[in-house]
Design a protein around this motif. Structure first.
Motif, PDB file in Angstrom:
ATOM      1  N   HIS A 183       0.382  -1.363   0.428  1.00 22.34           N
ATOM      2  CA  HIS A 183      -0.228  -0.043   0.310  1.00 22.34           C
ATOM      3  C   HIS A 183       0.490   1.491   0.196  1.00 22.34           C
ATOM      4  O   HIS A 183       0.365   2.289  -0.131  1.00 22.34           O
TER       5      HIS A 183
ATOM      6  N   ASP B 203      -2.670  -1.756   8.212  1.00 21.76           N
ATOM      7  CA  ASP B 203      -1.722  -2.432   8.452  1.00 21.76           C
ATOM      8  C   ASP B 203      -1.428  -0.953   9.709  1.00 21.76           C
ATOM      9  O   ASP B 203      -2.114  -0.696   9.940  1.00 21.76           O
ATOM     10  N   VAL B 204      -0.491  -0.899  10.016  1.00 21.45           N
ATOM     11  CA  VAL B 204       0.013   0.192  11.006  1.00 21.45           C
ATOM     12  C   VAL B 204       0.485   0.534  10.847  1.00 21.45           C
ATOM     13  O   VAL B 204      -0.039   2.729  10.912  1.00 21.45           O
ATOM     14  N   HIS B 205       0.197   1.083   9.723  1.00 20.29           N
ATOM     15  CA  HIS B 205       1.391   2.215   8.455  1.00 20.29           C
ATOM     16  C   HIS B 205      -0.334   2.587   7.339  1.00 20.29           C
ATOM     17  O   HIS B 205      -0.849   1.640   7.490  1.00 20.29           O
TER      18      HIS B 205
ATOM     19  N   TYR C  94       6.435  -7.560  12.426  1.00 21.11           N
ATOM     20  CA  TYR C  94       7.512  -6.896  12.541  1.00 21.11           C
ATOM     21  C   TYR C  94       8.002  -7.675  13.797  1.00 21.11           C
ATOM     22  O   TYR C  94       8.843  -6.320  14.624  1.00 21.11           O
TER      23      TYR C  94
ATOM     24  N   ASP D   7       1.383  -5.570  11.958  1.00 20.56           N
ATOM     25  CA  ASP D   7       2.222  -4.521  12.697  1.00 20.56           C
ATOM     26  C   ASP D   7       1.247  -3.878  13.969  1.00 20.56           C
ATOM     27  O   ASP D   7       2.072  -3.415  13.845  1.00 20.56           O
TER      28      ASP D   7
ATOM     29  N   GLY E  10       2.389  -5.567   6.559  1.00 17.50           N
ATOM     30  CA  GLY E  10       3.366  -6.085   7.326  1.00 17.50           C
ATOM     31  C   GLY E  10       3.513  -6.869   8.960  1.00 17.50           C
ATOM     32  O   GLY E  10       2.205  -7.040   8.724  1.00 17.50           O
TER      33      GLY E  10
END
Ligand SMILES: [Zn+2]
Length: 299
Positions: free
Chosen positions: A119, A157-159, A277, A234, A275
């Protein structure tokens, strides 16, 4: 049955010590087979996408630079991978995986890609490990083939889904909903159709209730006929890049909320991986949960 895109080309050898967890693309399918969540016949193998589809979403000049391996060093630094033919081959295979998933979701209600959710890829540039935007390309595919009229992108996603937001900024046919860490990368956010920037250390209760309310509202008001789910893990409290405090069980409940909403409203849904991590086994287990929940709800 649950159709899942995967190809050996998803696993790209990276220089030793590279911070991107590439081996999850190898371990996750193995784990899902080993535990019996998926069988061999759940998987299908996408081939590289036709170039014409790439340039429906991405600028011709950007695609030419990618294909000819002629991005500048600075452009490559933003992406974070060494630019090789194998990398380009990987990306054009993954995006096709999501496009083929869209077709399978129309037949089976759901389909999933063991990669993608790229994304941070814009029409004219890549960044943050993303070169081509699989969800944008698959959206254009569905719209152009008249297989969907109103698409909802649920990016968890966290982003922030900055590339997707930018690509569909002026296109009402694709509604971009991004719920992310307010203080996470990218620091300069794009404008999605709905952005929810969460404070640091957001916990399960707040996260899940916020998601539930907003998703219900969107489905009622927008009446989407297709959903793309960016299912990055994430958001976990253990994530080394994320700033939220969602537990693994909370993340699994998140997946359940999204899939149940799609199923209840008979909206086909495709999940792209996104993601993750945390420590490696945590990442695999959290991604595996997305598949376990999909099997439980749909089949
Ligand atoms: Zn992310």
């Amino acid at each position: 049955m649950l159709k899942v895109a995967w190809s050996p080309e998803y696993v790209l050898p990276l220089p030793p010590g590279h911070r991107f967890p590439m081996s999850k693309y190898e371990m996750l399918p193995q784990q899902l087979l080993y535990e019996g969540t998926l069988r061999e016949d759940n998987f299908f193998r996408p081939d590289p996408v036709n170039e014409d589809w790439i340039t429906r979403t991405h600028d011709q000049s950007y695609w030419q630079k990618l294909k000819n391996l002629s991005l500048t060093a600075q452009e490559m630094r933003r992406i974070g991978f060494p630019l090789t033919l194998e990398l380009v081959q990987r990306e054009i295979t993954i995006v096709h995986g999501t496009m083929m998933c869209a077709e399978f979701a129309l037949q089976h209600g759901v389909a999933m890609n063991i990669a993608g959710g790229t994304h941070h890829a814009f029409a004219n540039k890549g960044e943050g490990f993303c070169l081509l935007n699989d969800i944008a390309m698959a959206s254009h595919y569905l719209l152009e083939k008249k297989l969907a009229n109103q698409i909802l992108v649920v990016d968890l996603d966290v982003h922030q889904g900055n590339g997707t937001a930018q690509i569909f900024k002026d296109d009402a046919r694709v509604f971009t909903f991004s719920m992310h860490g307010a203080n996470n990368y990218p620091l300069q956010k794009e404008t999605s159709d709905l952005d929810i920037g969460l404070p640091d250390f957001t916990n399960d209760d707040f996260y899940l209730s916020t998601l539930d309310v907003n998703l219900k509202n969107l489905i009622t008001q927008l009446k989407p006929d297709f959903i793309f789910f960016q299912s990055g893990v994430d958001i976990l409290e253990t994530d080394k890049m994320g700033r939220l405090s969602v537990t693994k069980e909370g993340c699994k409940t998140r997946d359940r909320i999204v899939f149940e909403s799609a199923k209840r409203n008979s909206i086909p849904i495709v999940a792209s991986m996104g993601g993750g991590y945390s420590d490696f086994l945590e990442v695999i287990d959290a991604h595996a949960n997305t598949y376990r929940v999909a099997q439980e709800i749909f089949f």
